[in-house]
Structure formats: C-alpha cells, structure tokens
Design a protein around this motif. Structure first.
Motif, PDB file in Angstrom:
ATOM      1  N   ILE A 252       0.889  -1.164   0.000  1.00  0.00           N
ATOM      2  CA  ILE A 252       0.000   0.000   0.000  1.00  0.00           C
ATOM      3  C   ILE A 252       0.920   1.205   0.000  1.00  0.00           C
ATOM      4  CG2 ILE A 252      -1.791   1.235   1.285  1.00  0.00           C
ATOM      5  CD1 ILE A 252      -2.627  -1.419   2.572  1.00  0.00           C
ATOM      6  N   ALA A 253       0.981   1.952  -1.100  1.00  0.00           N
ATOM      7  CA  ALA A 253       1.996   3.003  -1.229  1.00  0.00           C
ATOM      8  C   ALA A 253       1.601   3.983  -2.318  1.00  0.00           C
ATOM      9  CB  ALA A 253       3.352   2.371  -1.547  1.00  0.00           C
ATOM     10  N   GLY A 254       2.439   5.008  -2.484  1.00  0.00           N
ATOM     11  CA  GLY A 254       2.167   6.028  -3.489  1.00  0.00           C
ATOM     12  C   GLY A 254       2.780   5.676  -4.831  1.00  0.00           C
ATOM     13  N   SER A 255       2.150   6.184  -5.892  1.00  0.00           N
ATOM     14  CA  SER A 255       2.709   6.034  -7.235  1.00  0.00           C
ATOM     15  C   SER A 255       3.695   7.177  -7.477  1.00  0.00           C
ATOM     16  CB  SER A 255       1.570   6.095  -8.257  1.00  0.00           C
ATOM     17  OG  SER A 255       2.092   6.151  -9.563  1.00  0.00           O
ATOM     18  N   GLU A 256       4.838   6.851  -8.051  1.00  0.00           N
ATOM     19  CA  GLU A 256       5.890   7.850  -8.284  1.00  0.00           C
ATOM     20  C   GLU A 256       6.128   7.923  -9.782  1.00  0.00           C
ATOM     21  OE1 GLU A 256       8.766   8.723  -9.598  1.00  0.00           O
ATOM     22  OE2 GLU A 256      10.375   8.488  -8.152  1.00  0.00           O
ATOM     23  N   ALA A 257       5.898   9.100 -10.351  1.00  0.00           N
ATOM     24  CA  ALA A 257       5.747   9.222 -11.806  1.00  0.00           C
ATOM     25  C   ALA A 257       7.013   8.942 -12.614  1.00  0.00           C
ATOM     26  CB  ALA A 257       5.217  10.618 -12.145  1.00  0.00           C
ATOM     27  N   THR A 258       8.183   9.000 -12.009  1.00  0.00           N
ATOM     28  CA  THR A 258       9.393   8.735 -12.803  1.00  0.00           C
ATOM     29  C   THR A 258       9.778   7.259 -12.763  1.00  0.00           C
ATOM     30  OG1 THR A 258      11.032   9.037 -11.043  1.00  0.00           O
ATOM     31  CG2 THR A 258      10.261  11.035 -12.159  1.00  0.00           C
ATOM     32  N   GLY A 259       9.053   6.474 -11.977  1.00  0.00           N
ATOM     33  CA  GLY A 259       9.338   5.034 -11.910  1.00  0.00           C
ATOM     34  C   GLY A 259      10.443   4.669 -10.950  1.00  0.00           C
ATOM     35  N   GLY A 260      11.018   5.673 -10.271  1.00  0.00           N
ATOM     36  CA  GLY A 260      12.200   5.401  -9.457  1.00  0.00           C
ATOM     37  C   GLY A 260      11.910   4.955  -8.039  1.00  0.00           C
ATOM     38  N   ALA A 261      10.792   5.422  -7.485  1.00  0.00           N
ATOM     39  CA  ALA A 261      10.510   5.146  -6.070  1.00  0.00           C
ATOM     40  C   ALA A 261       9.066   4.676  -5.949  1.00  0.00           C
ATOM     41  CB  ALA A 261      10.757   6.398  -5.229  1.00  0.00           C
ATOM     42  N   GLY A 262       8.595   4.623  -4.692  1.00  0.00           N
ATOM     43  CA  GLY A 262       7.189   4.307  -4.454  1.00  0.00           C
ATOM     44  C   GLY A 262       6.775   2.933  -4.957  1.00  0.00           C
ATOM     45  N   LEU A 263       5.505   2.839  -5.275  1.00  0.00           N
ATOM     46  CA  LEU A 263       4.894   1.567  -5.665  1.00  0.00           C
ATOM     47  C   LEU A 263       5.606   0.908  -6.851  1.00  0.00           C
ATOM     48  CD1 LEU A 263       2.034   0.230  -4.799  1.00  0.00           C
ATOM     49  CD2 LEU A 263       1.335   0.967  -7.046  1.00  0.00           C
ATOM     50  N   GLN A 264       6.101   1.738  -7.771  1.00  0.00           N
ATOM     51  CA  GLN A 264       6.786   1.174  -8.938  1.00  0.00           C
ATOM     52  C   GLN A 264       8.041   0.418  -8.498  1.00  0.00           C
ATOM     53  OE1 GLN A 264       5.320   4.147  -8.790  1.00  0.00           O
ATOM     54  NE2 GLN A 264       4.073   4.375 -10.621  1.00  0.00           N
ATOM     55  N   ALA A 265       8.811   1.015  -7.602  1.00  0.00           N
ATOM     56  CA  ALA A 265      10.028   0.348  -7.106  1.00  0.00           C
ATOM     57  C   ALA A 265       9.654  -0.905  -6.301  1.00  0.00           C
ATOM     58  CB  ALA A 265      10.838   1.319  -6.241  1.00  0.00           C
ATOM     59  N   ASP A 266       8.565  -0.805  -5.542  1.00  0.00           N
ATOM     60  CA  ASP A 266       8.135  -1.945  -4.714  1.00  0.00           C
ATOM     61  C   ASP A 266       7.785  -3.148  -5.585  1.00  0.00           C
ATOM     62  OD1 ASP A 266       8.273  -0.420  -2.328  1.00  0.00           O
ATOM     63  OD2 ASP A 266       6.273   0.384  -2.686  1.00  0.00           O
ATOM     64  N   LEU A 267       6.980  -2.920  -6.617  1.00  0.00           N
ATOM     65  CA  LEU A 267       6.525  -4.044  -7.452  1.00  0.00           C
ATOM     66  C   LEU A 267       7.680  -4.653  -8.241  1.00  0.00           C
ATOM     67  CD1 LEU A 267       3.065  -2.671  -8.661  1.00  0.00           C
ATOM     68  CD2 LEU A 267       3.499  -4.420  -6.921  1.00  0.00           C
ATOM     69  N   LYS A 268       8.613  -3.793  -8.704  1.00  0.00           N
ATOM     70  CA  LYS A 268       9.792  -4.333  -9.408  1.00  0.00           C
ATOM     71  C   LYS A 268      10.606  -5.230  -8.468  1.00  0.00           C
ATOM     72  CE  LYS A 268      10.372   0.007 -11.666  1.00  0.00           C
ATOM     73  NZ  LYS A 268      11.290   1.053 -12.149  1.00  0.00           N
ATOM     74  N   THR A 269      10.717  -4.793  -7.223  1.00  0.00           N
ATOM     75  CA  THR A 269      11.500  -5.558  -6.240  1.00  0.00           C
ATOM     76  C   THR A 269      10.827  -6.901  -5.939  1.00  0.00           C
ATOM     77  OG1 THR A 269      12.306  -3.502  -5.301  1.00  0.00           O
ATOM     78  CG2 THR A 269      12.460  -5.464  -3.902  1.00  0.00           C
ATOM     79  N   PHE A 270       9.523  -6.858  -5.741  1.00  0.00           N
ATOM     80  CA  PHE A 270       8.785  -8.112  -5.480  1.00  0.00           C
ATOM     81  C   PHE A 270       9.031  -9.094  -6.618  1.00  0.00           C
ATOM     82  CE2 PHE A 270       5.135  -5.903  -2.892  1.00  0.00           C
ATOM     83  CZ  PHE A 270       6.001  -5.745  -1.834  1.00  0.00           C
ATOM     84  N   GLN A 271       8.869  -8.602  -7.846  1.00  0.00           N
ATOM     85  CA  GLN A 271       9.023  -9.464  -9.021  1.00  0.00           C
ATOM     86  C   GLN A 271      10.422 -10.080  -9.047  1.00  0.00           C
ATOM     87  OE1 GLN A 271       6.596  -9.901 -11.219  1.00  0.00           O
ATOM     88  NE2 GLN A 271       7.637 -10.937 -12.886  1.00  0.00           N
ATOM     89  N   GLN A 272      11.418  -9.231  -8.799  1.00  0.00           N
ATOM     90  CA  GLN A 272      12.808  -9.678  -8.881  1.00  0.00           C
ATOM     91  C   GLN A 272      13.111 -10.753  -7.828  1.00  0.00           C
ATOM     92  OE1 GLN A 272      14.421  -8.263 -11.412  1.00  0.00           O
ATOM     93  NE2 GLN A 272      16.201  -9.574 -11.122  1.00  0.00           N
ATOM     94  N   LEU A 273      12.442 -10.662  -6.686  1.00  0.00           N
ATOM     95  CA  LEU A 273      12.711 -11.623  -5.612  1.00  0.00           C
ATOM     96  C   LEU A 273      11.732 -12.809  -5.656  1.00  0.00           C
ATOM     97  CD1 LEU A 273      13.782  -9.128  -2.825  1.00  0.00           C
ATOM     98  CD2 LEU A 273      15.217 -10.829  -3.968  1.00  0.00           C
ATOM     99  N   GLY A 274      10.965 -12.891  -6.732  1.00  0.00           N
ATOM    100  CA  GLY A 274      10.206 -14.111  -6.989  1.00  0.00           C
ATOM    101  C   GLY A 274       8.887 -14.221  -6.252  1.00  0.00           C
ATOM    102  N   VAL A 275       8.328 -13.084  -5.839  1.00  0.00           N
ATOM    103  CA  VAL A 275       6.988 -13.138  -5.248  1.00  0.00           C
ATOM    104  C   VAL A 275       6.022 -12.337  -6.132  1.00  0.00           C
ATOM    105  CG1 VAL A 275       7.843 -13.424  -2.896  1.00  0.00           C
ATOM    106  CG2 VAL A 275       7.326 -11.127  -3.729  1.00  0.00           C
ATOM    107  N   TYR A 276       4.762 -12.717  -6.077  1.00  0.00           N
ATOM    108  CA  TYR A 276       3.730 -12.075  -6.891  1.00  0.00           C
ATOM    109  C   TYR A 276       3.301 -10.795  -6.171  1.00  0.00           C
ATOM    110  CZ  TYR A 276      -0.545 -11.844  -9.747  1.00  0.00           C
ATOM    111  OH  TYR A 276      -1.539 -11.471 -10.612  1.00  0.00           O
ATOM    112  N   GLY A 277       3.512  -9.640  -6.818  1.00  0.00           N
ATOM    113  CA  GLY A 277       3.222  -8.361  -6.176  1.00  0.00           C
ATOM    114  C   GLY A 277       1.842  -7.842  -6.506  1.00  0.00           C
TER     115      GLY A 277
END
Ligand code: PXL
Length: 267
Positions: A7-32
C-alpha cells in the motif's frame, strides 16, 4: 505462489514508491499486488518539485477490497500515505483482518522535499500506523523524528533509536544509517524484541557506494525485506538479503534527467 502486498504512493518517474516496490517483489520471486494511496507526479519544469495528489478514501478502500478478495494476503508493506485522511483509511483497512507481517516504511519526506512540511501527517503515522506494524524501517532522518533524538552518529545511537521505536509496538526495527551516518560504511542496525521480551541487536555494514543519495533506495530495501518475509524467511536473514539486493541495485544505479539517480532492481 507467494504473494506480497504493498500500500503506497505512485511515483511518476518510476524510481521510487509503488513502482520500485513491485519491481522488487518481481525480482525476488513473489507475486506483487499494489494499492495506490496517492500520486506523486513532480514538476520537471520547477526543479522536480513534488506535485502530490491523494487518492479518494473510497477508491483506496475499493482497491484494498479487490486485492484482498483476489488473494489471501498476509504480508503487507506500507509506504507513503501522505495525508491524515489516508492514514485513517489505511489504519482501518489494516485492522479489518489479521496479518502475518505488516512492514511499515515510515516515509516522512521524499528526497529533495522540505522537511517538516506535514507534522500532522507524521503524527498520524506515529499514532495510528506504527502500532499496527510488526517491522519498521526508518532512515536516519525518520529514526531521529520517531525516536526523538537529535543525531545518530554511532552504532549505539542507531541501536538506541531502534529500541525507542520498538516501544511504539513493532517486533523489529531496522534503523538505516545511510549516507548521513559518518564513516566509510553504510550501516544498518536491526533491533528485535523476541517473545520473552529480550532485545537483540544486529549490525549490517557494507562499504558506502559514493556519498550521493539514490532515489528509491528506501522503498526498494523495505520491499525486499517484505518479499523475503512473504517467502517465510526469518527477519534477520530477510534484512541480510535486502541489504545485498539494495547494494547491487545502487551499484548498478540508473541516471536520468532527474536530480537523483535511481535504483536498478534488475542488477
Ligand atoms: O522515496 C520516498 C518516496 C516514496 N513513495 C513515493 C515517492 C517517494 C519520493 O519521491 O514519490 C510515492
């Protein structure tokens, strides 16, 4: 499949926030799965000033309802919330069901933002969200604010801040020294209270990778811990994995036309 929820904010440049969270989840093998609390859009023509738009509480509740109806979620990361009203809504949603892990990244300000802009939001986070947390991951600034300490310059200071934040309710606190911490190392201290009430302290240190802030580092670290917890990894091992993950991501950081480089989660 293991699921991690954020549960987080969307960050328009893709660098932080929810975008960074979902990329990290994916990379570590969990469904985000993500629920958006606010949109940070920035103004590239005004030195990347923060443009901030909260999501209507009803829309936040609907996202929460759909996410939790779709999957049996038990591990959640809380990132930027943004307003006292959003904090009320998220606190109510969190209390509506049991969780195995609630990791709170207490985002008080974003990089480049003015400090102390929203004291009522900080206070609402402290009184309504932190008591629901099982793990908290404050950076140097946030740890000082939450622990009521003026400066954190030694490992003992980081541990003391962690112990004070433990008193707000969580089982574990990771205090991140970051680039503000003196010396050549990036030092994080994990303080945990075990079921008997005993407090343990662990220090994680690696050489600093330069002295510049990197956008999305806090979000990525906290979501890496969350992904590991979702997989059933014990907290201490989750922090070790997350530290290695963020160290690789900062080493492989991505430059842009923004004031800060950003983490590459794919490193
Ligand atoms: O890095 C903190 C952060 C978290 N979440 C969102 C942000 C930022 C910083 O810009 O925009 C949505």
């Amino acid at each position: 499949m293991k699921f991690a929820y954020v549960i987080a904010g969307s960050e328009a440049t893709g660098g932080a926030g929810l975008q960074a969270d979902l990329k990290t989840f994916q990379q570590l093998g969990v469904y985000g799965i993500g629920t958006i609390t606010c949109i940070v859009s920035f103004d590239p023509n005004a030195n990347w000033a923060h443009r901030f738009y909260p999501i209507e509480p009803r829309v936040l509740e609907e996202q929460f309802e759909a996410a939790n109806a779709a999957q049996d979620l038990d591990t959640v990361k809380i990132g930027m919330l943004g307003t006292p009203e959003t904090i009320d809504t998220v606190a109510r949603a969190l209390r509506s069901k049991p969780w195995r892990h609630v990791l709170v990244d207490p985002v008080l300000i974003c990089k480049g933002q003015e400090a102390g802009a929203a004291l009522n939001t900080d206070n609402a986070l402290k009184t309504q969200i932190l008591p629901l947390a099982s793990v908290v991951t404050p950076n140097n600034f946030e740890a000082r604010a939450l622990a009521g300490l003026d400066s954190l310059t030694t490992i003992e200071d980081l541990a003391e801040a962690g112990r004070r934040i433990l008193d707000l309710g969580p089982r574990g606190v990771v205090v991140k020294g970051g680039i503000d911490f003196p010396g050549p190392d990036a030092v994080d201290v994990l303080v945990q209270r075990d079921p008997t009430g005993a407090i343990t302290t662990e220090v994680f240190a690696v050489k600093k990778i330069g002295e510049e802030r990197v956008s999305g580092a806090g979000c990525t670290f906290a979501s890496a811990v969350t992904a590991e917890l979702a997989k059933g990894t014990p907290l201490s091992d989750a922090v070790r994995t997350a530290k290695a993950f963020i160290t690789r991501g900062i080493t492989a950081r991505v430059a842009g036309h923004t004031p800060f480089d950003t983490v590459w989660q794919g490193a």
